[in-house]
Design an enzyme around this catalytic site. Structure first.
Site, mmCIF file in Angstrom:
data_model
loop_
_atom_site.group_PDB
_atom_site.id
_atom_site.type_symbol
_atom_site.label_atom_id
_atom_site.label_comp_id
_atom_site.label_asym_id
_atom_site.label_seq_id
_atom_site.Cartn_x
_atom_site.Cartn_y
_atom_site.Cartn_z
ATOM 1 N N ASP A 368 0.799 -1.121 0.071
ATOM 2 C CA ASP A 368 0.002 0.002 -0.021
ATOM 3 C C ASP A 368 0.695 1.216 -0.110
ATOM 4 O OD1 ASP A 368 -2.255 1.828 0.459
ATOM 5 O OD2 ASP A 368 -3.203 -0.134 0.947
ATOM 6 N N HIS A 391 2.355 1.549 -3.295
ATOM 7 C CA HIS A 391 1.512 2.639 -3.926
ATOM 8 C C HIS A 391 1.753 3.899 -3.865
ATOM 9 C CE1 HIS A 391 -2.397 -0.489 -3.105
ATOM 10 N NE2 HIS A 391 -1.502 -0.623 -4.007
#
Length: 560
Positions: A368, A391
């Site tokens: 993430d 991410h």
């Protein structure tokens, strides 16, 4: 542990010295020094201090230490120096010789010249103010529940009038349950998860100076290649006691002046949590399935201040690795976070309602955001981060469930983002209110990143989000010296701004983004985005509109 410096140039100073590695990204090792002058005295905890000597120059016979970080106050109440590269503390060159040269020599002990006038305290369970968890019954075999021993060590250290060290020694694996370590404590606390610890000399001083100089070294070289001490939770949901919260593992609550240090490992044992049926990657085509979904944050600081997290490795967290809620003055440095690229919601560092944050010289690879910045955050400086896969570095998401969110004065600089779904991102939900402003993304290298630069004011986790007119204001965003390659599945720049509240004053300077494969350069995407260029960009951003939108002139914006 005490020391005296018989020189009246300054009264109290503590320095974090860092020898930089060749790529100037990761400190090779770190040390703390604490100096005292005047009459013999017992050292007091210096409030809110993490400073770094990054450069030295000779000036008027003095060694000039350029300081970066939180600076302590002198014992007479004067502030020694302020935050920033331009400030400096001056130390007589005749007293401190070859400080920077020896610091740069790295962790090679044969280069240090130990002299009789130096006193090195040993960090052990027998030292005053050091609380080895084994002394309180911790076994460290990876199976025995050591929770009570950690709680007792915490209580003993927390009630110590002077500063205290909770020592988690190398060579052991400590399993502890979900636990809240509660303050406030009497003195400053160091929670040291360590590997092999050797006290060494930082620099030498001529013998003729020794009669006037005694230096207390309270830092230690951490040789990370040695077998590390390890902290771990129970292994997965089935081993988690029903009475314990499944939303958090280690919580530090209402703590002032705490350091979580060491070269040890925190193993979140997250694999079985990631495989819960509710997790996004378990369903068909990325869908989720019914069932309990709570997963613990590995380490959470809540309503705390003057915090340092340094030198740790953390791997395979069930959910967020670090989360700071309602905290102030947070310094994170030289940490290494790893988790598989498909591990869900394993944000590296998440901050919420937190200010005065420094995140430096760290490597984060996860499933993430490497760093995510939530509502209520301001005065955040992120530097020298190697991010990815993951991410990217994100502000948001903000404004979910029609909430109000404010984020300002955020800087991300001198970093690398590689093989990630996003680069630098601002993401907000429709229906929210508030503002994101004063954001700088500077000197960032992109390596095969899918969305290197992205503002998404239509953020949604499903296809069922409805259009709403209210939105956060996004303004005063600077992108400078952002270069590298992008994944051709997405445009290199994506500015999707609200229909009703346009993005304004977006500034681009020295932006050069080329496709990682092939020669086709994709056009940037803009929707209701206003800004300007200081230089030409590659590719050109012809879709960015100039000036101030009429809606901003006619309507009173919802600023924070």
């Amino acid at each position: 542990m005490s020391g005296i410096l018989s020189h009246k140039t300054f009264s109290r100073l503590k320095i974090l010295l860092s020898a930089e590695s060749k790529d100037n990204m990761q400190p090779a090792y770190m040390h703390h020094l604490e100096f005292f002058s005047g009459k013999t005295e017992t050292p007091q905890v210096i409030s809110n201090l993490t400073v770094k000597a990054i450069r030295s120059q000779s000036q008027n016979g003095n060694i000039r230490l350029n300081i970066l970080g939180h600076i302590a106050e002198r014992s007479d109440g004067e502030t020694m120096t302020r935050h920033g590269l331009s400030d400096a503390a001056y130390i007589p060159k005749t007293n401190l010789v070859n400080l920077w040269q020896v610091a740069r020599s790295g962790a090679h002990s044969h280069l240090y010249k130990p002299l009789a006038c130096f006193n090195f305290p040993q960090l052990s369970g027998n030292s005053t103010g050091v609380f080895d968890v084994r002394s309180f019954g911790a076994v460290g075999d990876g199976i025995t529940d050591d929770t009570d021993a950690f709680k007792m060590a915490w209580d003993a250290a927390c009630n110590q009038d002077d500063s205290a060290v909770i020592l988690v020694p190398y060579g052991f694996e400590f399993m502890i349950q979900s636990t809240i370590f509660t303050g406030p404590c009497q003195g400053g606390l160091v929670f040291q998860v360590t590997c092999f610890v050797i006290p060494v000399m930082l620099f030498f001083v001529p013998l003729e100076v020794c009669k006037d100089l005694l230096i207390l070294v309270i830092g230690y070289v951490l040789f990370n290649e040695k077998v590390d001490g390890t902290l771990m939770p129970p292994d997965g949901p089935d081993s988690w006691p029903q009475k314990n919260s499944r939303r958090q593992w280690l919580v530090f609550y209402r703590i002032n002046e705490m350091s979580l240090l060491g070269g040890g490992v925190i193993d979140g044992r997250g694999e079985k949590w990631w495989d819960l049926p509710c997790k996004p990657h378990k369903g068909i085509n990325g869908t989720t399935m019914p069932g309990p979904c709570d997963s613990p944050i590995a380490i959470r600081f809540f309503m705390s201040s003057n915090l340092t997290v340094q030198g740790l490795k953390i791997k395979n967290s069930p959910q967020f690795n670090f989360r700071f809620d309602n905290c102030k003055n947070v310094h994170v440095e030289s940490i290494h976070i790893t988790a598989p690229a498909l591990s869900p919601n394993t944000d590296g560092i998440h901050i919420e309602n937190t200010n005065g944050v420094e995140i430096y010289n760290s490597v984060i690879s996860n499933g993430d955001d490497c760093v995510s910045i939530g509502s209520g955050c301001y005065d955040v400086d992120i530097r020298n981060i190697t991010c990815g896969p993951g991410h990217g570095i994100s502000i948001g998401s903000l404004g979910n469930h029609n909430s109000r969110a404010c984020v300002s004065n955020i800087t991300v600089r001198d970093s690398v983002i590689r093989v990630s779904d996003n680069g630098v991102r601002i993401k907000t939900w429709q229906g929210g209110s508030g503002a994101v402003s004063g954001i700088t993304f500077s000197n960032i290298h992109m390596d095969n990143v899918r969305n290197p630069i992205i503002i998404d004011q239509f953020y949604c986790l499903s296809k069922g989000c409805t259009n709403q007119t209210s939105a956060l204001s996004v303004s005063d965003i600077l992108y400078e010296n952002i270069k590298g390659t992008y994944n051709i599945r997405s445009p290199p720049m994506h500015f999707a701004c609200s229909d009703s509240v346009p993005c304004t004053n977006l500034t681009l300077s020295d932006v050069e983004l080329l496709p990682a494969e092939g020669d086709l350069v994709l056009d940037p995407y803009c929707w209701n985005a206003y800004g300007n260029f200081r230089t030409l960009t590659i590719p050109p951003v012809s879709c960015l509109m100039e000036g101030i939108p009429r809606s901003n002139l006619n309507n009173e914006m919802d600023y924070c």
